[in-house]
Scaffold this active site. Structure first.
Site, PDB file in Angstrom:
ATOM      1  CG  HIS A 268      -2.047   0.882   1.299  1.00  0.00           C
ATOM      2  ND1 HIS A 268      -2.439   1.660   0.259  1.00  0.00           N
ATOM      3  CD2 HIS A 268      -2.878   1.217   2.338  1.00  0.00           C
ATOM      4  CE1 HIS A 268      -3.446   2.429   0.614  1.00  0.00           C
ATOM      5  NE2 HIS A 268      -3.735   2.183   1.894  1.00  0.00           N
ATOM      6  CG  HIS A 307      -4.307   0.698  -8.124  1.00  0.00           C
ATOM      7  ND1 HIS A 307      -5.650   0.655  -7.819  1.00  0.00           N
ATOM      8  CD2 HIS A 307      -3.735   1.541  -7.228  1.00  0.00           C
ATOM      9  CE1 HIS A 307      -5.870   1.457  -6.792  1.00  0.00           C
ATOM     10  NE2 HIS A 307      -4.722   2.001  -6.404  1.00  0.00           N
ATOM     11  CG  ASP A 363       2.999   4.579  -3.842  1.00  0.00           C
ATOM     12  OD1 ASP A 363       2.981   5.745  -3.437  1.00  0.00           O
ATOM     13  OD2 ASP A 363       2.312   3.676  -3.364  1.00  0.00           O
TER      14      ASP A 363
END
Ligand code: ACO
Length: 435
Positions: A268, A307, A363
């Site tokens: 995460h 994702h 990210d």
């Protein structure tokens, strides 16, 4: 047969059931009537990792993963990033509308005047080991705020809730900055009320002996946009943790601490730190094909890729790439960028990643920007947590107002032992209690 219904035939009993369909869902509790007999508990759904279960109705964030769309309260993320500050977006998430100038002024004033930590909290933070991970420090210190503000337990009181929301949005950057200074052994810097939200954060991080910290405007705006992009993301792992902890009427400091814990994992919010570790391991551009081959053979994942919801492109990643260009003009290029671009190029042409719809997520590039700005990788997830606090609190506030919600409590499919007796011949038995 009415429209918007689902007909279910139970082949075990040959009975037929008609279930209402609302918003593309059936109510799991409607399945409970489907039984093989009076002793049967009734049908449940089995959904490990909530792959296909809506746990709430929400009007905060909309994601269309197939089309790469992210909206807060109906506004596209691109438009918000272009035109708003993070604090305006936090207001939008919490109250449903962007603030006008008067509301904005009052909101900024409220947040600015709650940035200080109680001195005992500051001292509490000095007790962490010099090499404590900033994410552990953040989660623990936010939890400790629960002891400073015991009135926060009145979670059913709207005004009390709002007071804690302001405190949390205001104080989390201060805690984050102190955790950073602590890891470097530098004295903590108090907030400066003259500065904007991102500028003040930079002040608390990087001010040394100069009488007044002056933030680079490009970097301050880049940080603010990064905050906007990370502010909410509907029912992800940490938001779900926030709602789950909040559903027991835990106070918001403890619930945010729980959400921080969920965010910290490398699958995460911890992914941004893991991306930098991965890029360092790859070392240079020429090693990229071998690294991708290894990944495809099942040795680890490409961090910052994939994702649960986005199966096209993470729209935040696209905006971040644009910010990177502006930041690098100030800081100089991060040498890791070359490796990242090569990794993205090769992966996006590779059948393994194409067929699984794996694209760079938020990210993948954020860490490279943060590193260029001067942050250590251990701080990256904390930088994610700061704005996400606004999203968690909006989710929590919505939960508290939702009459349909109760304490979160999933069911399980028990696959363990049937009733059995202890074999007392295998070990010495504790003396029986007299009845
Ligand atoms: N690298 C290589 N293969 C991957 C990756 C990856 N990053 N992500 C998924 N896959 C593969 C899986 O091995 C699986 O392959 P299989 O069908 O052959 O078994 C397939 O793609 C589907 O993946 P799942 O793990 O089932 O997808 P899920 O939706 O459960 O996971 C997640 C999503 C956790 C984001 C995953 O893609 C991942 O671990 N990515 C790397 C970590 C990361 O970047 N996390 C940040 C997410 S964004 C955020 O939280 C802010």
């Amino acid at each position: 047969m009415p429209e918007n219904t689902l007909t279910v035939v139970d082949n075990r009993t040959n009975k037929t059931y008609t279930l209402p369909v609302e918003n593309g869902t059936i109510r799991a509790m409607d399945l409970r009537q489907i039984k093989t007999g009076p002793e049967d508990f009734g049908l449940m759904t089995y959904d490990p990792a909530f792959m296909n279960t809506a746990s709430c109705k929400s009007s905060i964030t909309f994601i269309d993963g197939e089309r790469g769309i992210l909206r807060y309260r109906g506004y596209n993320i691109e438009e918000l990033a272009e035109n708003c500050t993070f604090l305006q977006v936090a207001y939008l998430l919490l109250f449903g509308e962007l603030p006008d100038d008067k509301q904005s002024k009052e909101w900024v004033k409220q947040i600015t005047h709650h940035t200080m930590l109680h001195e005992t909290t500051k001292e509490f933070m000095t007790r962490f080991r010099y090499d404590a991970h900033p994410m552990g420090v953040l989660a623990s210190t936010v939890a400790a705020l629960s002891t400073v503000y015991p009135e926060a337990k009145k979670v059913r009181d709207r005004d009390t809730r709002m007071h804690q929301i302001i405190r949390l949005i205001a104080k989390v950057p201060t805690i984050a900055a102190y955790s950073y200074r602590h890891s470097l052994g530098f004295p903590y810097v108090y907030p400066d009320n003259d500065l904007s939200y991102p500028e003040n954060f930079m002040n608390m991080l990087w001010k040394m002996v100069e009488p007044k910290y002056v933030a680079n405007p490009v970097l301050a705006r880049a940080l603010d946009i990064l905050f906007i992009l990370h502010a909410d993301h509907e029912q992800n792992c940490s938001a779900n943790t926030m709602r789950c902890a909040g559903s027991s009427e835990a106070d918001p400091y403890l619930a945010v601490a729980a959400a921080c814990a969920a965010l910290s994992g490398p699958l995460h919010g911890g992914a941004n730190e893991a991306v930098l570790t991965m890029l360092a391991e790859i070392g240079n551009k020429d090693n990229v094909p071998a690294y991708i081959k290894r990944t495809k053979e099942g040795h680890g994942k490409l961090m910052g890729f994939g994702h649960r919801v986005y199966k096209n492109y993470d729209p935040r990643a696209r905006i971040i790439k644009h910010i990177a260009d502006q930041v690098f003009q100030v800081t100089g290029k991060n040498p890791k960028l070359e490796i990242a671009l090569e990794l993205e190029r090769i992966a996006l042409e590779d059948e393994y990643f194409i067929s699984r719809k794996l694209y760079p997520n938020v990210d993948f590039y954020s860490g490279i920007i943060y590193q260029a700005m001067g942050f250590k990788p251990e701080m990256f997830t904390v930088l994610f947590a700061i704005p996400r606090v606004a999203g968690w609190l909006a989710q929590w506030n919505e939960l508290m107002e939702d009459k349909e919600q109760k304490i979160s409590r999933p069911r399980q499919v028990y696959v363990g032992q049937e009733l059995r007796k202890i074999d007392t011949s295998r070990f010495s038995v504790v003396k029986a209690m007299s009845r």
